[in-house]
Design an enzyme around this catalytic site. Structure first.
Site, mmCIF file in Angstrom:
data_model
loop_
_atom_site.group_PDB
_atom_site.id
_atom_site.type_symbol
_atom_site.label_atom_id
_atom_site.label_comp_id
_atom_site.label_asym_id
_atom_site.label_seq_id
_atom_site.Cartn_x
_atom_site.Cartn_y
_atom_site.Cartn_z
ATOM 1 N N LYS A 13 -52.623 22.983 -42.847
ATOM 2 C CA LYS A 13 -51.886 23.488 -41.666
ATOM 3 C C LYS A 13 -51.204 24.811 -41.971
ATOM 4 O O LYS A 13 -51.209 25.724 -41.160
ATOM 5 C CB LYS A 13 -50.738 22.569 -41.202
ATOM 6 C CG LYS A 13 -50.967 21.118 -41.189
ATOM 7 C CD LYS A 13 -49.722 20.376 -40.713
ATOM 8 C CE LYS A 13 -48.548 20.360 -41.681
ATOM 9 N NZ LYS A 13 -48.759 19.781 -42.991
ATOM 10 N N ARG A 88 -41.992 15.976 -37.500
ATOM 11 C CA ARG A 88 -42.509 15.139 -38.576
ATOM 12 C C ARG A 88 -42.331 13.644 -38.267
ATOM 13 O O ARG A 88 -42.708 12.802 -39.058
ATOM 14 C CB ARG A 88 -41.710 15.493 -39.818
ATOM 15 C CG ARG A 88 -42.375 15.357 -41.147
ATOM 16 C CD ARG A 88 -43.167 16.459 -41.596
ATOM 17 N NE ARG A 88 -43.365 16.521 -43.019
ATOM 18 C CZ ARG A 88 -43.520 17.669 -43.649
ATOM 19 N NH1 ARG A 88 -43.416 18.808 -42.996
ATOM 20 N NH2 ARG A 88 -43.778 17.692 -44.938
ATOM 21 N N ARG A 127 -52.685 22.944 -56.201
ATOM 22 C CA ARG A 127 -52.109 24.013 -55.367
ATOM 23 C C ARG A 127 -51.045 24.794 -56.136
ATOM 24 O O ARG A 127 -50.236 24.218 -56.864
ATOM 25 C CB ARG A 127 -51.477 23.369 -54.130
ATOM 26 C CG ARG A 127 -50.847 24.359 -53.204
ATOM 27 C CD ARG A 127 -50.701 23.779 -51.828
ATOM 28 N NE ARG A 127 -49.550 22.893 -51.708
ATOM 29 C CZ ARG A 127 -49.107 22.424 -50.540
ATOM 30 N NH1 ARG A 127 -49.754 22.719 -49.426
ATOM 31 N NH2 ARG A 127 -48.064 21.630 -50.489
ATOM 32 N N ARG A 160 -45.265 23.629 -56.783
ATOM 33 C CA ARG A 160 -44.079 23.066 -56.135
ATOM 34 C C ARG A 160 -43.717 21.745 -56.805
ATOM 35 O O ARG A 160 -44.601 20.964 -57.141
ATOM 36 C CB ARG A 160 -44.382 22.807 -54.647
ATOM 37 C CG ARG A 160 -44.246 24.031 -53.798
ATOM 38 C CD ARG A 160 -44.784 23.838 -52.404
ATOM 39 N NE ARG A 160 -44.410 22.574 -51.757
ATOM 40 C CZ ARG A 160 -44.674 22.309 -50.478
ATOM 41 N NH1 ARG A 160 -45.282 23.190 -49.722
ATOM 42 N NH2 ARG A 160 -44.343 21.151 -49.949
ATOM 43 N N ARG A 171 -45.159 11.255 -50.581
ATOM 44 C CA ARG A 171 -45.252 12.080 -49.366
ATOM 45 C C ARG A 171 -46.350 11.551 -48.439
ATOM 46 O O ARG A 171 -46.193 11.567 -47.218
ATOM 47 C CB ARG A 171 -45.530 13.545 -49.741
ATOM 48 C CG ARG A 171 -44.315 14.221 -50.356
ATOM 49 C CD ARG A 171 -44.678 15.538 -51.011
ATOM 50 N NE ARG A 171 -45.026 16.565 -50.058
ATOM 51 C CZ ARG A 171 -45.746 17.646 -50.350
ATOM 52 N NH1 ARG A 171 -46.228 17.819 -51.583
ATOM 53 N NH2 ARG A 171 -46.001 18.544 -49.444
HETATM 54 P P1 AMP Z 1 -43.785 20.905 -46.301
HETATM 55 O O1 AMP Z 1 -43.655 22.240 -46.928
HETATM 56 O O2 AMP Z 1 -43.986 20.968 -44.811
HETATM 57 O O3 AMP Z 1 -44.805 20.023 -46.978
HETATM 58 O O4 AMP Z 1 -42.357 20.169 -46.499
HETATM 59 C C1 AMP Z 1 -41.843 19.908 -47.790
HETATM 60 C C2 AMP Z 1 -40.719 18.897 -47.691
HETATM 61 O O5 AMP Z 1 -39.668 19.423 -46.860
HETATM 62 C C3 AMP Z 1 -41.089 17.563 -47.037
HETATM 63 O O6 AMP Z 1 -41.680 16.661 -47.968
HETATM 64 C C4 AMP Z 1 -39.729 17.083 -46.552
HETATM 65 O O7 AMP Z 1 -38.933 16.613 -47.630
HETATM 66 C C5 AMP Z 1 -39.083 18.385 -46.083
HETATM 67 N N1 AMP Z 1 -39.407 18.653 -44.652
HETATM 68 C C6 AMP Z 1 -40.158 19.683 -44.154
HETATM 69 N N2 AMP Z 1 -40.240 19.614 -42.824
HETATM 70 C C7 AMP Z 1 -39.536 18.507 -42.454
HETATM 71 C C8 AMP Z 1 -39.264 17.878 -41.203
HETATM 72 N N3 AMP Z 1 -39.740 18.373 -40.044
HETATM 73 N N4 AMP Z 1 -38.493 16.760 -41.222
HETATM 74 C C9 AMP Z 1 -37.976 16.274 -42.358
HETATM 75 N N5 AMP Z 1 -38.217 16.789 -43.578
HETATM 76 C C10 AMP Z 1 -38.981 17.902 -43.633
#
Ligand code: AMP
Length: 213
Positions: A13, A88, A127, A160, A171
Site C-alpha cells: 500500500k 485500521r 524490507r 524497521r 502485526r
Molecule cells: P505502518 O507503517 O502503517 O505499518 O504502521 C506501523 C505501526 O504504527 C502499526 O503497527 C501501529 O502500531 C501504528 N499505526 C499506524 N497506523 C495506525 C492506525 N491507523 N491505528 C493504530 N495504530 C497505527
C-alpha cells in the site's frame, strides 16, 4: 478524490500510495509515517506510540484520529488525499466518515490489497527503509544501487524495528482481528475494489490505475 488503501503490513500500500501521490498530486497520509516522525522528534506522543509499535500493537484510536483530523484540514488536502494505514479498525473508519462529514466530504473509493500471509513474512523481513525520506527497498527484490544507501537521497537504510520476524507475526494477527473487518465496512458502502497484491509493484500499479480511472 479521497482514497483509502487497505491491506496487511507489507502488501505494498505504501509503495502504491507514493506512486499515486507523485503521479496524481494528492498527498499521501500515512499514520505509520506520522508516528515514526513523532518518535524521531522524541515527542511525548512518539515515546508512548513507540512502545506499542515495537510490540506490533495498534496505538490508541484517539491518537491517530487526532493526527488525521489535523492533517486533512491542511491546504494541500483540499484536492483530496490518499490514506495509507488508516483506518485500521472499524471504529477509525466510522470516525473518519464522521470527520469528513463535518468537512462536507466523503471517502470516494477504498482499495483492498489482497495477499497471502506467507508472502508478507518474506517481504517484510527483507524490507529496508530510508531513515530520511521513507523510500523502501528489499534486500532481494529491490536492492538500492549502493548497498545500505537510499537511491533518492543518499541517507542510510535500516530495518524497521517492527519488521523483525516476531513482531511481524503479531502485526499480522492484529491485522486479521482488527483491520480485516474494515474491508466489509467499505464493501457495504459499495466503495470497495479488490486487487491481487501478490503481483509485482508495476502490475499492481497498472491495476490500480484502471480501478481509479
Ligand atoms: P505502518 O507503517 O502503517 O505499518 O504502521 C506501523 C505501526 O504504527 C502499526 O503497527 C501501529 O502500531 C501504528 N499505526 C499506524 N497506523 C495506525 C492506525 N491507523 N491505528 C493504530 N495504530 C497505527
Amino acid at each position: 478524490m479521497i482514497l483509502v488503501l487497505i491491506g496487511p503490513p507489507g502488501s505494498g500500500k505504501g509503495t502504491q500510495a507514493k506512486i499515486l501521490a507523485a503521479t496524481r498530486k494528492f498527498p499521501q497520509l500515512s499514520t505509520g509515517d506520522m508516528l515514526r516522525t513523532a518518535i524521531a522528534q522524541g515527542s511525548e506522543l512518539g515515546l508512548q506510540a513507540k512502545k506499542l509499535m515495537d510490540q506490533g500493537a495498534l496505538v490508541p484510536d484517539s491518537v491517530v484520529i487526532g493526527l488525521i483530523g489535523q492533517r486533512t484540514l491542511e491546504s494541500d488536502c483540499k484536492v483530496g488525499f490518499i490514506l495509507d494505514g488508516f483506518p485500521r479498525n472499524v471504529s477509525q473508519a466510522q470516525a473518519l466518515d464522521q470527520m469528513l462529514k463535518t468537512q462536507g466530504r466523503e471517502v470516494d473509493r477504498a482499495v483492498f490489497f489482497e495477499i497471502p500471509d506467507e508472502d508478507l513474512v518474506k517481504r517484510l523481513s527483507g524490507r529496508r527503509t530510508c531513515v530520511e525520506c521513507s523510500a523502501m527497498y528489499h534486500v532481494e527484490n529491490a536492492k538500492p544501487q549502493k548497498d545500505g544507501l537510499c537511491d533518492q537521497c543518499g541517507s542510510s537504510l535500516r530495518q524497521r524495528d517492527d519488521d523483525k520476524s516476531e513482531v511481524v507475526r503479531k502485526r499480522l494477527q492484529v491485522y486479521h482481528e482488527q483491520t480485516a473487518p474494515v474491508v466489509g465496512f467499505y464493501e457495504r458502502q459499495s466503495k470497495l475494489k479488490t486487487l491481487d497484491a501478490a503481483e509485482s509493484a508495476i502490475q499492481v500499479s497498472k491495476v490500480l490505475t484502471d480501478i481509479l480511472g
